[in-house]
Design a protein around this motif. Sequence first.
Motif, PDB file in Angstrom:
ATOM      1  N   ASN A 165      17.769 -12.134  -2.717  1.00 45.82           N
ATOM      2  CA  ASN A 165      18.001 -13.437  -2.088  1.00 45.82           C
ATOM      3  C   ASN A 165      16.949 -13.715  -1.019  1.00 45.82           C
ATOM      4  O   ASN A 165      16.399 -14.813  -0.922  1.00 45.82           O
ATOM      5  CB  ASN A 165      19.404 -13.493  -1.489  1.00 45.82           C
TER       6      ASN A 165
ATOM      7  N   LEU B 201      17.110 -16.897  -4.204  1.00 48.01           N
ATOM      8  CA  LEU B 201      18.143 -17.186  -5.203  1.00 48.01           C
ATOM      9  C   LEU B 201      19.402 -16.380  -4.877  1.00 48.01           C
ATOM     10  O   LEU B 201      19.319 -15.193  -4.553  1.00 48.01           O
ATOM     11  CB  LEU B 201      17.651 -16.817  -6.604  1.00 48.01           C
ATOM     12  N   THR B 202      20.557 -17.026  -4.983  1.00 48.14           N
ATOM     13  CA  THR B 202      21.818 -16.339  -4.757  1.00 48.14           C
ATOM     14  C   THR B 202      22.182 -15.512  -5.990  1.00 48.14           C
ATOM     15  O   THR B 202      21.587 -15.667  -7.063  1.00 48.14           O
ATOM     16  CB  THR B 202      22.945 -17.339  -4.474  1.00 48.14           C
TER      17      THR B 202
ATOM     18  N   ASP C 180      24.872 -15.844  -7.754  1.00 49.23           N
ATOM     19  CA  ASP C 180      25.373 -16.771  -8.777  1.00 49.23           C
ATOM     20  C   ASP C 180      24.229 -17.437  -9.538  1.00 49.23           C
ATOM     21  O   ASP C 180      24.297 -17.607 -10.763  1.00 49.23           O
ATOM     22  CB  ASP C 180      26.264 -17.853  -8.131  1.00 49.23           C
ATOM     23  N   GLU C 181      23.166 -17.805  -8.806  1.00 46.73           N
ATOM     24  CA  GLU C 181      22.032 -18.462  -9.451  1.00 46.73           C
ATOM     25  C   GLU C 181      21.297 -17.496 -10.388  1.00 46.73           C
ATOM     26  O   GLU C 181      20.872 -17.880 -11.484  1.00 46.73           O
ATOM     27  CB  GLU C 181      21.070 -19.003  -8.387  1.00 46.73           C
TER      28      GLU C 181
ATOM     29  N   ALA D 281      23.415 -17.028 -13.477  1.00 46.56           N
ATOM     30  CA  ALA D 281      23.364 -18.189 -14.370  1.00 46.56           C
ATOM     31  C   ALA D 281      22.124 -18.140 -15.260  1.00 46.56           C
ATOM     32  O   ALA D 281      22.166 -18.498 -16.439  1.00 46.56           O
ATOM     33  CB  ALA D 281      23.383 -19.481 -13.547  1.00 46.56           C
TER      34      ALA D 281
END
Length: 646
Positions: A221, A226-227, A229-230, A233
Amino acid sequence: MKYVLILLLFIAGFSASAQNYKTHKVKSGETLETISKEYLVTPFDILALNPDAKAGLNESMTLIIPNSKVKNNPIEPTTKSVIGYKKHKVKRKETLFSLSQQYGVSIDDIKRENKQLYAKPLQKGDKIRIPRYKTVSSQQTLTNTIKKYMVRPREGKWRIAYKFGITVPELEDLNPKMNEVLQPGDMINVPNIANNDEKAVEDDKYNYYTVLKSEGFMALNRKLGLTQDELEALNPELKASGLKFGMVLKVPANIQVNGPDEINGDMPELEGVNTTDLSLNIKDRSTKRIALLLPFRLQRLDMDSIAEVKDMMKDDRLLSVTLDFHSGALMALDSASKVGISTRLKVFDTKNRISEISSILDRNDFNSYDAIIGPFMANNFDKFAPEIQDTKVPLISPVAIPKKVYSNVYQTVPSDKTLRDKMLNFVKRDSLEQNVVLIADRGHSASVDILKREFPKAKIILSEKDKKSGKDNFFIYPTSLDGVFEDGKTIVFLETKNPALASSVISLLNGHNSGDKEIVLSTLNHNSAFESKDVDNYHLSNLKFQYPSVNRSYDDANPGAFVKAYEDKYGVRPNRYASRGFDIMMDVLFRLANTEGNLYEASSSDVETEYVENKFRYNKQLFGGYINEAVYIVKYDDLRITTVGQ
């Protein structure tokens, strides 16, 4: 407890049956690698179902072996049977290894037919028999987890790993003999998945990033923005597997990463990861408390006699090194203050005595320090470290490798294994197996064994032994090199600590290095033998001598601010100990200033810093502290030592 174990075994047995697994009872001498090859699975497959195997295998152990979902193409296992023998009289310099190469049989094959060789070494004049075999092939179709794959143009390791949903280390484990540089048309092992399960690399839409050691979602991160979750995905497999070292992740195209080097198969890395400029992100400008423990041994000096002090500084190597390191560290304090980092430094004279270490510990409370640098000498550090570990204060070993790296210890000197592995990887990217020669004295058999594993086709030349005593004479006959070097490039590893052997071999190699023959001299262990007065630096430069190093040499033509400031203050150029004092102190201060005084938070493996002559990238040990894994590969070039790899 007994019943819990029975229940667990029952559940394991039921699961194995339900998922159509096989079982394997471990036999004497078997390893995880040999078992995985037998069933055409990876060691990772076996460890996933048998976590206890991580601690080692034993004969009483039964392993669960996975089957594959997809059948492979038919394979042809081979068997061999003896059809006759050839008699051979052993000549001078012949070995079991050279005979196995000459006749195309294994060393075990020769020993099996000549039982006496199990008890005594091969000798000149021995009459032995060499077996001749008939090979029989039979076609079988096996259920397995791998299949053969032909490498396509532009494909390197990371592209193939991503395509088949595995990490780069897993791909390398599937292919222990895979070339370091993949070429179109190479046949390699890959997971046996259906074609429609293969993932496409979309260079036009995405960038790709390879997960580093010990890297978690928080580190990614900070690095990628980017998290979790991202990332999940974009990479749905993360939800099931989590992050793994060597995993290739798809990231948005606007996140800049270094493009993968498909020529040498390197993994893609984030731009800027290799060198991090910590001065650009100072968060904590509070005064840092640093303790510095050095072996001045001031009790021996008569401060009223300037002449005596000067004489002692000239003759006492340890005092000279200590003063150089201290002067560099003081220069770092001055440089840090110019960017707003103030320091409160306390210097302790350890007198290079264990008793003084005990006295310092008794008289001082180290809990209030942000970091402790030293003690300098290994025996003093090993005495100090266990006494200070409960304080949780970071303890930096500046020049010695500690016996034990406690959880709060920073080993700034890379291990011999790290230096060796970096050198091997560097050479393997730049050479062919048949163009490697190993020259060593008899005391470096361990290095020879390592090199033989990495370069099985290499020619081996060992120093001569005294016929009567059997002791090493530390020389080779010039005729030993006749016919060894072919046209083109040859990498020669010279492994010795003996100056006489080093100087004679280097001179001989220089004589062969002409015309269409290019000889590049290398070593896994650079030591004083290569710097003796009898070794000609012109020869080293002509042979492009290369080796792994903890530090590099600064550029005399562009020396930089530290070198100029040091020369202005002390009237001389800094040596490597002064540079190391500066580099270590600067690194500690900048890491502390980047994380509000917490050195541990600034020591993840994705942070690599570089200063005058040294760089630092720490890897946290599972049951210990932090070890620096940043290494230079340097070489002689026109009588200068330059950096060629890292």
